[in-house]
Design a protein around this motif. Structure first.
Motif, mmCIF file in Angstrom:
data_model
loop_
_atom_site.group_PDB
_atom_site.id
_atom_site.type_symbol
_atom_site.label_atom_id
_atom_site.label_comp_id
_atom_site.label_asym_id
_atom_site.label_seq_id
_atom_site.Cartn_x
_atom_site.Cartn_y
_atom_site.Cartn_z
ATOM 1 N N PRO A 1 -33.022 -5.476 22.204
ATOM 2 C CA PRO A 1 -32.448 -6.707 21.637
ATOM 3 C C PRO A 1 -31.116 -7.032 22.299
ATOM 4 C CG PRO A 1 -32.168 -4.885 20.120
ATOM 5 C CD PRO A 1 -33.016 -4.368 21.236
ATOM 6 N N ARG A 2 -30.809 -8.300 22.424
ATOM 7 C CA ARG A 2 -29.552 -8.755 23.025
ATOM 8 C C ARG A 2 -28.512 -8.914 21.910
ATOM 9 N NH1 ARG A 2 -30.388 -13.948 26.496
ATOM 10 N NH2 ARG A 2 -28.154 -13.550 26.779
ATOM 11 N N LEU A 3 -27.648 -7.962 21.822
ATOM 12 C CA LEU A 3 -26.617 -7.952 20.792
ATOM 13 C C LEU A 3 -25.242 -7.920 21.449
ATOM 14 C CD1 LEU A 3 -28.144 -5.330 18.323
ATOM 15 C CD2 LEU A 3 -28.331 -7.825 18.193
ATOM 16 N N VAL A 4 -24.343 -8.726 20.929
ATOM 17 C CA VAL A 4 -22.955 -8.745 21.394
ATOM 18 C C VAL A 4 -22.082 -8.152 20.293
ATOM 19 C CG1 VAL A 4 -21.030 -10.158 22.183
ATOM 20 C CG2 VAL A 4 -23.377 -10.781 22.820
ATOM 21 N N VAL A 5 -21.360 -7.085 20.650
ATOM 22 C CA VAL A 5 -20.569 -6.332 19.671
ATOM 23 C C VAL A 5 -19.087 -6.535 19.964
ATOM 24 C CG1 VAL A 5 -20.051 -4.044 18.744
ATOM 25 C CG2 VAL A 5 -22.404 -4.636 19.375
ATOM 26 N N ALA A 6 -18.332 -6.867 18.938
ATOM 27 C CA ALA A 6 -16.874 -6.989 19.040
ATOM 28 C C ALA A 6 -16.253 -6.273 17.848
ATOM 29 C CB ALA A 6 -16.445 -8.452 19.072
ATOM 30 N N ARG A 7 -15.178 -5.572 18.093
ATOM 31 C CA ARG A 7 -14.502 -4.862 17.012
ATOM 32 C C ARG A 7 -13.003 -5.114 17.101
ATOM 33 N NH1 ARG A 7 -16.450 -0.326 16.153
ATOM 34 N NH2 ARG A 7 -18.206 -0.242 17.608
ATOM 35 N N ARG A 8 -12.344 -5.100 15.950
ATOM 36 C CA ARG A 8 -10.901 -5.356 15.870
ATOM 37 C C ARG A 8 -10.285 -4.407 14.856
ATOM 38 N NH1 ARG A 8 -11.246 -9.786 13.906
ATOM 39 N NH2 ARG A 8 -10.454 -9.508 11.786
ATOM 40 N N ALA A 9 -9.322 -3.629 15.314
ATOM 41 C CA ALA A 9 -8.604 -2.708 14.437
ATOM 42 C C ALA A 9 -7.385 -3.405 13.863
ATOM 43 C CB ALA A 9 -8.180 -1.456 15.197
ATOM 44 N N ASP A 10 -7.110 -3.179 12.589
ATOM 45 C CA ASP A 10 -5.993 -3.846 11.914
ATOM 46 C C ASP A 10 -5.258 -2.838 11.028
ATOM 47 O OD1 ASP A 10 -4.246 -5.769 10.992
ATOM 48 O OD2 ASP A 10 -5.584 -6.380 9.354
ATOM 49 N N PRO A 11 -4.176 -2.248 11.560
ATOM 50 C CA PRO A 11 -3.728 -2.264 12.954
ATOM 51 C C PRO A 11 -4.381 -1.112 13.718
ATOM 52 C CG PRO A 11 -2.114 -1.167 11.593
ATOM 53 C CD PRO A 11 -3.233 -1.554 10.671
ATOM 54 N N ASP A 12 -4.093 -1.032 15.029
ATOM 55 C CA ASP A 12 -4.666 0.057 15.819
ATOM 56 C C ASP A 12 -3.718 1.240 15.962
ATOM 57 O OD1 ASP A 12 -2.811 -1.163 17.426
ATOM 58 O OD2 ASP A 12 -4.054 -1.150 19.235
ATOM 59 N N ARG A 13 -2.476 1.093 15.431
ATOM 60 C CA ARG A 13 -1.517 2.196 15.440
ATOM 61 C C ARG A 13 -0.828 2.241 14.078
ATOM 62 N NH1 ARG A 13 -2.021 0.740 20.681
ATOM 63 N NH2 ARG A 13 -1.663 2.344 22.281
ATOM 64 N N VAL A 14 -0.966 3.360 13.400
ATOM 65 C CA VAL A 14 -0.395 3.520 12.063
ATOM 66 C C VAL A 14 0.207 4.912 11.955
ATOM 67 C CG1 VAL A 14 -1.994 1.913 10.969
ATOM 68 C CG2 VAL A 14 -2.593 4.327 11.111
ATOM 69 N N ALA A 15 1.118 5.063 11.015
ATOM 70 C CA ALA A 15 1.623 6.385 10.679
ATOM 71 C C ALA A 15 0.632 7.072 9.739
ATOM 72 C CB ALA A 15 2.997 6.280 10.031
ATOM 73 N N ARG A 16 0.684 8.354 9.739
ATOM 74 C CA ARG A 16 -0.238 9.123 8.906
ATOM 75 C C ARG A 16 -0.116 8.703 7.436
ATOM 76 N NH1 ARG A 16 0.137 15.712 8.020
ATOM 77 N NH2 ARG A 16 -1.343 15.817 6.296
ATOM 78 N N GLY A 17 -1.279 8.406 6.833
ATOM 79 C CA GLY A 17 -1.313 8.002 5.439
ATOM 80 C C GLY A 17 -1.266 6.504 5.219
ATOM 81 N N GLU A 18 -0.890 5.720 6.226
ATOM 82 C CA GLU A 18 -0.852 4.276 6.073
ATOM 83 C C GLU A 18 -2.259 3.690 6.232
ATOM 84 O OE1 GLU A 18 1.915 2.711 8.838
ATOM 85 O OE2 GLU A 18 3.679 3.452 7.757
#
Length: 384
Positions: free
Chosen positions: A51-68
């Motif tokens: 199957p032709r699938l287009v995958v996109a992902r977004r981290a919110d945020p991509d850098r955090v302190a431990r526990g956040e």
């Protein structure tokens, strides 16, 4: 491509029926065996269709302190002309599988899934790729394929606020040493006068003594320059709780706190690890907190001798902060030998059951349970 238990059973039945039909001349058995084999072949062809699938992902945020909190948004779009029937999908988030609904996804449509990324431990959480499994309508064959790239979420160590950073040392001609919090232009050496030099830079007392005009050379030698050395040897952190060396986690928090305080004060700071780094020479844009997130323990027992030799030869700063665990106190002699090259040397020992003996190598040693205690005691040792 994997054949399910049902498919294996049908394939065995096809072989048996074909063999029996030809052996005993039963055309009915031969026909049944051929039909069973054809069904398995049809299932394999159906599952092999990609199957032709287009995958996109977004981290919110991509850098955090431990526990956040941190989350990942995954969007899957059907770029083909057929409906995505018989598709099962799951996204990988560290060691966890997240189901993604793809059944009957129409052409040109997309589906979106949002889920939390675990940040309870320091590290780099690898998210993805999306794993899509296609089955035939009869459930005889299943084929799994990866879609999309892997996106990292950097979980940094906790940062504890420090009251201040080390001060510089301004040296005057009369030998007086003054504390300079943020550096200043100070005297470095004297040289003979050259035509074009400013007369205000002439040191008249020395000129009168030697009989020639001598000019002051000034450099900014008083600007504090920090070197943070994190001990990531397994031998330095022998105790484990649930497979995690808490003394190493505390040392990472202390390193992150010092580096962050130095950056906020616009002071040069260099982060070094005793053992090898997992992301050394990695992608651009990886900062010291990212390196601390990816830091792991290594079995390089002789690495401390090598790194102290480099520090002694290169003299990378004037303030050295060595952060280690209870097993790292055996190597304090190598660190103490750097006092000639680094006027200020402080050692942080984390997780030790007994306090470090006083006067160890003539070093200033801070015994701390965790990074928070190290930050609390920082104000008492920062004036080295």
């Amino acid at each position: 491509m994997g054949i399910t238990a049902r498919g294996v059973g049908l394939l065995v039945a096809a072989v048996v029926l074909l063999g029996a039909g030809f052996r005993f001349a039963y055309p009915e058995l031969t026909l049944l065996g051929a039909a069973a084999g054809a069904a398995v072949g049809y299932a394999a062809l159906t599952a092999a269709w990609r199957p032709r699938l287009v995958v996109a992902r977004r981290a919110d945020p991509d850098r955090v302190a431990r526990g956040e909190p941190a989350s990942m948004t995954l969007t899957v779009r059907n770029a083909g002309r057929l409906r995505s029937a018989n598709l099962l999908a799951e996204d990988r988030c560290g060691s966890r599988a997240v189901p993604v609904p793809l059944l009957r996804l129409r052409p040109g449509r997309d589906t979106e899934v949002r889920y939390d990324v675990p940040t309870d431990r320091r590290g780099v959480v690898a998210v993805g790729p999306l794993r899509v499994t296609r089955r035939d309508p009869l459930g005889l064959v299943a084929l799994a394929r990866p879609y999309g790239e892997t996106a990292p979420v950097w979980v940094h160590p906790r940062i504890h606020p420090l009251s201040a950073v080390p001060t510089g040392a301004g040296r005057s001609l009369d030998g007086r040493v003054d504390g300079v919090p943020h550096g200043s232009i100070t005297f470095d050496s004297l040289r003979e006068y050259v035509v074009g030099d400013e007369l205000r830079r002439v040191h008249w007392r020395t000129s009168a003594r030697v009989g020639e005009l001598m000019v002051r050379e000034n450099v900014d030698t008083s600007l504090p320059s920090l070197v943070v050395l994190l001990d990531n040897r397994s031998a330095a952190h022998p105790h484990r709780t649930g497979g995690v060396a808490e003394s190493f986690e505390s040392a990472c928090e202390a390193a992150a706190s010092v580096v962050t305080a130095a950056h906020r004060a616009d002071l040069p700071v260099l982060l070094l690890l005793v053992g090898p780094e997992p992301i050394e020479g990695g992608p651009a844009g990886v900062g010291p907190l990212d390196r601390l997130a990816a830091a792991e323990l290594s079995d390089s027992d002789d690495a401390l001798r090598a790194v102290t030799t480099r520090l002694r030869q290169d003299r990378l700063g004037d303030t050295l902060i060595f952060l280690t665990g209870p097993g790292g106190r055996d190597g304090l002699g190598h660190v103490g030998a750097l006092r000639g090259a680094y006027p200020s040397v402080v050692v942080g020992v984390f997780g030790a059951a007994e306090p470090t003996p006083a006067g160890t190598g003539g070093l200033v040693v801070v015994d701390a349970v965790d990074g928070a205690q190290f930050a609390a005691e920082w104000d008492g040792v920062r004036r080295w």
